[in-house]
Design a protein around this motif. Structure first.
Motif: not given
Ligand code: SF4
Lengths: 212, 468
Positions: B63, B110, B131, B348, B409, B413, B437
């Motif tokens: 992240h 993921h 997710h 993901c 990620c 986000l 977001r």
């Molecule tokens: S931040 Fe986005 S890419 Fe990372 S796990 Fe969460 S939804 Fe998936």
């Protein structure tokens, strides 16, 4: 976890559906490795006019006068009244931590997102689902009456309005017990440690590839 | 009695059940990342408890990690501390596998789990991330959990759960050219709404779902959570089994046949019942674009931005008005002409090799429009990145004016440096278009990789079918 038995508190109305976890606590605050201190950043993007940063002192940040929690009449609120699908989005437990740290112990809504709903119970927050017509009526009353308070009685499973009306609600028996007693789930689960071990051994024998 | 897939998965994991139906469910795989785990490890330590079975853990940092200038490390000290905390925690307790920052196999949790065969049919898979539903593509019972539950699973290898209601979403027919898994799942959410799946375990079935690759199925299951579902999954078939053959943690020769025999039972029996069934025709699904601040606010590429004046429900109308205002859009304008400032291909939902192939196919020999300030391709993992480079996809993207980044990620986000500025509009292959977001004030439109590529080339939303 703190017990939750009964609470009589001021109600703040957040008149929006689908309030998501990014709105409850924006992602920059998820970088913290602590569980506490999220209250000043609850609803950060709605509450303040600038963009908040983690670790910043929020006392002198410009506030959005139109945001409900900034209105003087709702200061000290412990009960949040909102619309359907509250807490949708991520699994971040920072969302209930922020609500709790701000002072909310009860959330009333027409529906909640599953993971958020579950996370509330783990943190001594009681999320209550009420039918749409009752939620509508509560919004009307809160907005009409400054200082509007509700009494939430978990053992009796009802919300009492100032006019004496009782609104019953459902709560899962196990979660209710945990909240009433302030029990730690891990301790409860570990009472079944032998069963877990036995299950695991059986599984290892049947599907050894899962234990590689 | 015929059972549905959820019932089979549930039944095979119940360790203990209370009279009110609250059950302890055994957890086979625990995926961990840096954001939702530090407080769980701390809690475990404070209570003097030990992890139950560390060989169930697969962890990675995703992240917060930057997607460029890796030689400089993680410059944001708060992010760095979180990633280093994960390093320290995993070093202390151990794991089946750990892919830290800069490891060649690091990536979005993921994406990483399945590509190593760490997600296997019939497992229960949890992760402190919503997710986690992605893994349902392998007929797993996969659940996104909060940090308290991460600690609970660490300490007990179990989760406290109640059985969900079941829903079957059946998509029958053949998907048209240029219509992908992402369009299917956006169309589903458009149909049932973001709370449509609340309380349900959703099985995706029908010929259109079966025609998808594992990666496509992961895209669909990934967004089950955006429909409010507790989890989403797809039955095992040859596609599943072929995908798993030879992966790092897939069962080895001696167990493979036995495993496959068991996996073949992981489908809903003929005549199994569901609490709710929804059907869609694949032929009706066109490329999708979200116009608002919730994934259910979605239209087809040849539609207009909807008009709140035509909405009778006042709460919905107000929500639409607020969304349009935030998004800076006027009702009744064709979505097709709406200009974009940035394009993000990643997350993901859509950062696997097939996603990158589709996008590269669209951009090949073309260049991004002059008004597009930034177009990012962020592969889901180091393995995806190297595969793409082996196929020359990076060259295609770079020649077209895209940036080719390291995995993570990223702008899904915007916890790292990749983000939208206030008012910027983005065609994004991620899964959430909530306010802020992708950066405070940013405007996100969710699309498939093919549609994101088309928007980058055209400079505005465009029908990818015209470019194929
Ligand atoms: S931040 Fe986005 S890419 Fe990372 S796990 Fe969460 S939804 Fe998936």
């Amino acid at each position: 976890m703190d017990k939750f038995v009964c609470l009589e508190g001021l109600v703040a109305p957040l008149d929006r559906a689908n309030v998501d976890t990014d709105a409850i606590i924006p992602k920059q605050f998820l970088k913290s490795i602590k569980r506490s201190g999220f209250g000043p950043n609850l609803f950060d993007e709605w509450r303040y006019m600038d963009v908040g940063q983690p670790g910043q002192d929020c006392t002198n940040r410009p506030r959005n006068p139109n945001f409900v929690l900034n209105q003087p009449r709702y200061q000290g609120a412990q009960i949040l009244l909102t619309r359907k699908n509250f807490g949708c989005g991520s699994s971040r437990e920072h969302a209930p931590w922020a609500l709790l740290d701000y002072g909310f112990r009860v959330i009333l809504a027409e529906s909640f997102a599953d993971i958020f709903f579950n996370n509330c119970f783990k943190n001594g927050i009681l999320p209550i689902v009420l039918p749409a017509n009752e939620i509508d009526a509560l919004f009307a009353e809160v907005q009409a009456l400054p200082g509007y308070r509700l009494k939430v009685d978990l053992s009796a499973q009802q919300v009492l309005t100032p006019s004496g009306k009782a609104l019953p609600f459902e709560v899962d028996a196990f979660r209710k017990e945990c909240l009433l007693n302030g029990w730690d789930d891990i301790g409860l689960t570990l009472r079944h440690a032998d069963k877990i071990r036995a299950f695991e051994e059986k599984r290892r024998a049947e599907q050894p590839w899962l234990f590689a | 009695m015929p059972q549905n897939l959820y019932e089979k998965l549930w039944q095979s994991h119940v360790v203990h059940e209370e009279a009110d139906g609250t059950a302890l469910i055994y957890i086979d795989r625990h995926l961990i990342h840096e954001v939702t785990s530090p407080q769980a490890f701390e809690g475990l330590k404070l209570s003097g408890r030990k992890p139950w079975r560390v060989s169930s853990i697969v962890a990675t940092a995703d992240h917060n990690t930057p997607t460029n200038n890796w030689d400089r490390g993680i410059e944001d000290p708060v992010s760095r501390l979180q990633v280093e905390t994960l390093d320290a925690n995993i070093r202390e307790v151990g794991s089946l596998a750990y892919f830290p920052f800069k490891d060649p196999r690091q990536g979005v949790v993921h994406v990483v789990g399945p590509e190593h065969g760490a997600t296997l049919p019939g497992m229960t898979v949890v992760c402190g991330d919503s997710h986690t539903s992605t893994h349902g593509a392998f007929a797993c019972l996969s659940l996104g959990i909060g940090t308290s539950e991460v600690e609970h699973v660490l300490a007990t290898q179990c989760l406290v759960q109640k059985k969900s209601k079941t829903m079957l979403i059946r998509v029958e027919g053949r998907l048209g050219k240029g219509v992908t898994a992402k369009d299917v799942v956006l169309a589903i959410i458009g149909r049932i709404g973001t709370a449509g799946g609340t309380g349900y375990a959703v099985e995706f079935g029908g010929s259109a779902i079966r025609s998808l690759s594992m990666e496509g199925r992961m895209t669909v299951c990934n967004m089950a959570i955006e429909a409010g579902a507790r989890m989403g999954f797809v039955a095992v078939d040859d596609v599943t089994i072929d995908y798993l053959q030879g992966r790092a943690f897939s069962p080895k020769a001696d167990y493979w046949d036995k495993a496959v025999a068991y996996w073949r039972t992981l489908h809903s029996d003929e005549g199994a019942r569901f609490d709710h069934v929804i059907e869609l025709r694949a032929e009706d699904i066109r490329p999708q674009v979200t116009w608002g601040t919730s994934p259910e606010m979605v239209v087809s590429i040849d539609d207009l931005v909807p008009d709140p004046a035509k909405q009778s429900d006042p709460v919905k109308r107000e929500g639409m008005e607020r969304a349009l205002q935030y998004m800076g859009l006027n009702p009744n304008t064709p979505i097709k002409g709406v200009k974009v400032d940035k394009v993000f291909i990643g997350s993901c939902t859509n950062s696997r090799i097939e996603d990158l192939r589709v996008a590269a196919h669209v951009v090949k020999g073309r260049h991004i429009a002059a008004n597009v300030k930034q177009a990012l391709v962020v592969p889901g993992s180091g393995l995806v990145k190297r595969q793409a480079e082996a196929e020359g996809l990076d060259k295609i993207f770079l020649a077209a004016g895209f940036e080719w980044r390291e995995p993570g990620c990223s702008m899904c986000l915007a916890m790292n440096a990749d983000r939208l500025e206030p008012g910027e509009r983005c065609a994004s292959t991620s899964n959430r278009n909530f306010e802020g977001r992708q950066g405070a004030g940013g405007r996100t439109h969710l699309v498939s990789p093919a549609m994101a590529a088309a928007a980058a080339i055209a400079g505005h939303f465009a029908d990818v079918r015209d470019l194929l």
